[in-house]
Each structure stands twice: as structure tokens, then as C-alpha cells.
Design an enzyme around this catalytic site. Sequence first.
Site, short mmCIF file in Angstrom:
data_model
loop_
_atom_site.label_atom_id
_atom_site.label_comp_id
_atom_site.label_asym_id
_atom_site.label_seq_id
_atom_site.Cartn_x
_atom_site.Cartn_y
_atom_site.Cartn_z
N ASP A 197 -8.80 -4.88 -5.83
CA ASP A 197 -8.39 -3.81 -4.92
C ASP A 197 -9.08 -2.51 -5.34
O ASP A 197 -8.88 -2.03 -6.46
CB ASP A 197 -6.88 -3.64 -4.97
CG ASP A 197 -6.33 -2.79 -3.83
OD1 ASP A 197 -7.10 -1.99 -3.27
OD2 ASP A 197 -5.13 -2.91 -3.53
N HIS A 210 -7.46 -5.46 -1.30
CA HIS A 210 -6.32 -4.69 -0.77
C HIS A 210 -5.63 -5.51 0.31
O HIS A 210 -5.96 -5.43 1.50
CB HIS A 210 -6.82 -3.36 -0.22
CG HIS A 210 -5.73 -2.37 0.03
ND1 HIS A 210 -4.94 -1.87 -0.97
CD2 HIS A 210 -5.31 -1.77 1.18
CE1 HIS A 210 -4.07 -1.01 -0.47
NE2 HIS A 210 -4.27 -0.94 0.84
N SER A 244 0.85 -1.19 0.00
CA SER A 244 0.00 0.00 0.00
C SER A 244 0.89 1.25 0.00
O SER A 244 1.68 1.44 -0.93
CB SER A 244 -0.95 -0.04 1.20
OG SER A 244 -1.97 0.91 1.06
#
Length: 310
Positions: free
Chosen positions: A254, A286, A172
Amino acid sequence: MELVSAIDFSPNDQALVFTGSGSKEPANLWVYALGSKQFQKITDSPHPGVNLSALRAPELVSFPSFDGVVLSGWLYKPATGPGPFPTVISYHGGPEGQSGPGLNATAQALVKEGVAFFLPNVRGSSGFGKKFLSLDNGALRVNGVKDIKAVSDYLVTTGIAKKGALGIMGGSYGGYMVMAGVTQYPDMFAAGANLFGVVNFETFFKHTEPWMAAISTVEYGDPATQAAMLRDLSPIHKADLIKTPLLVEHGANDTNVPVVEAEQVVVALKKNNVPVQYTLFPDEGHGWQKTKNRITSTVEIVEWFTTRLK
């Protein structure tokens, strides 16, 4: 046990119940009796085939960055000797996340192979006060990127990391730090792993969820009024500088960091003949929720780094 969370009092206020975990301890429920001051573990998370006593616990270290701001992190060292070691640096997400001494499968697998593992908490991390948390907001993001060099310099100059055998990884926002690291410091890392990371703020803001875009303007900048700054902060526009072989992993579903971010990296590296391995998990969003995908990811990461750093 190093980490305590989800604390609650018993109905009679005579005991505390909490979740306890650590670098060598899976998450379990514990009770602390206030009168006797005794701890009792009331669950036992299964860990078939894993000898918890053989796992390595990290040490907490701290050091100054380029401007004197004190950074810290959790260092896992192999049991093979004093070093220097091939070393992987893993940046947390957030950006306002925080790395701690948790049960980290990647760390344990790498140290078993003789590779040190470092989890830094650079500026912008939570848990160190509001001022520290805001030190990488907006245009100050460049100072967060400079922390990457400070982390690497600390590990090399103290004899922990072997020069020329540094790896960088993160998921991320940690993936953003990976891409910022390999573009800003093209000769620093021998290998990298970008896990569902942001690389282009223009496409990120365009494709992410509206709520994510709204809260991200505080951290990164407003695309409506600060487009030029966000472009300068986007690693994809410096992709021609990348020399570091990269492992790229992403979830097809995601919606926080859409897969277009990974696709741009893969296209750019292939165009420039930089080694890249791309794994797209069709049944993930995610991060990885399914055990089989977690195993696949960890195995790929460990093989990627041990092959290139050792």
C-alpha cells in the site's frame, strides 16, 4: 437494481447503455430503449452458489447529528425479528466517498448471522452538496468524529442496535474513523476492524505518495504549518485509551496508506494488552484486488464480529 453508472447513448440516440447493479444484483450491462421505455439486461454476471433473491436489501434512513446537520445511511437488517440486533457500523473511505446500496458481501454475510449492518454517510461525504462535503475539512474533522456518536446513538435509541453489541469498521479514511471512534469513545464499541486506515498524520504525510500528500492537505491540514492540529487529530496519540478489541488488515504494498500505519496500531494494542488480530496481505496494495484475499478478509471480519457481538 438500485445503482446506475457509466451511462452512454447509442450511435443513433435511440437507446441508453449503462451499468446497473444493486444490493441484490451484481453489475451488468443494461440497455434502455427510449421509444418503448423498456429495459433489457444484456449480460449476466456469474454468481455460483449465491441465491440473489435471498439477499437482504437495505433501507435509507436519516437523522440529525449533534448540531442539527442531517446525516443518512443504508441499513441492512436481519430477517430474524424486530431487533434490537448486534450491529456493525461501516464507514466509507475518501473522506469524500459515499456509501450506497451496492452488493456488499460483508453486509449480507453478517445479516445472515443475525447482525445488522449500517453504512452511514456522515459529514464530508460526497453527493450531498459542496457545503456538506466541506464540513469536516481541517480543524472541522472533530465534528466528523462527533458524528460517530450521533450514528451510534441513533441506532441504539431507535431500537435497531443492541446496546453493548456495537461494532465499527472501515477502510482507508474509514479506518481512520474506526480508530477515532475507539479512542474518542472507548466504551462505545465491543469490537472494531481497521482496514488500511490512517492513524498518524505525521507518518502518513511522510510516507504516502507525493500526490496523495498534496491533495490531503485540503482535507486534513498542512503538516508544514498545522502540525499541532494534525497531531491532535491523530488517533495513535490516544492509543492508551483503547479498550476495543481490533482486527487490523493491511496490504504490504500500500503506497496510499503505507503499512507503517497498521504497525503502529498493532504495537500499541499489544503493549496495552488489548486483543488485536493482524493480517498483512503480502500481495496487495490499497484494498484487496485478488479474490482469495477478498474471501479471506470477509471471512475474518464476519467471524471477528459475530464472535464478539453475539
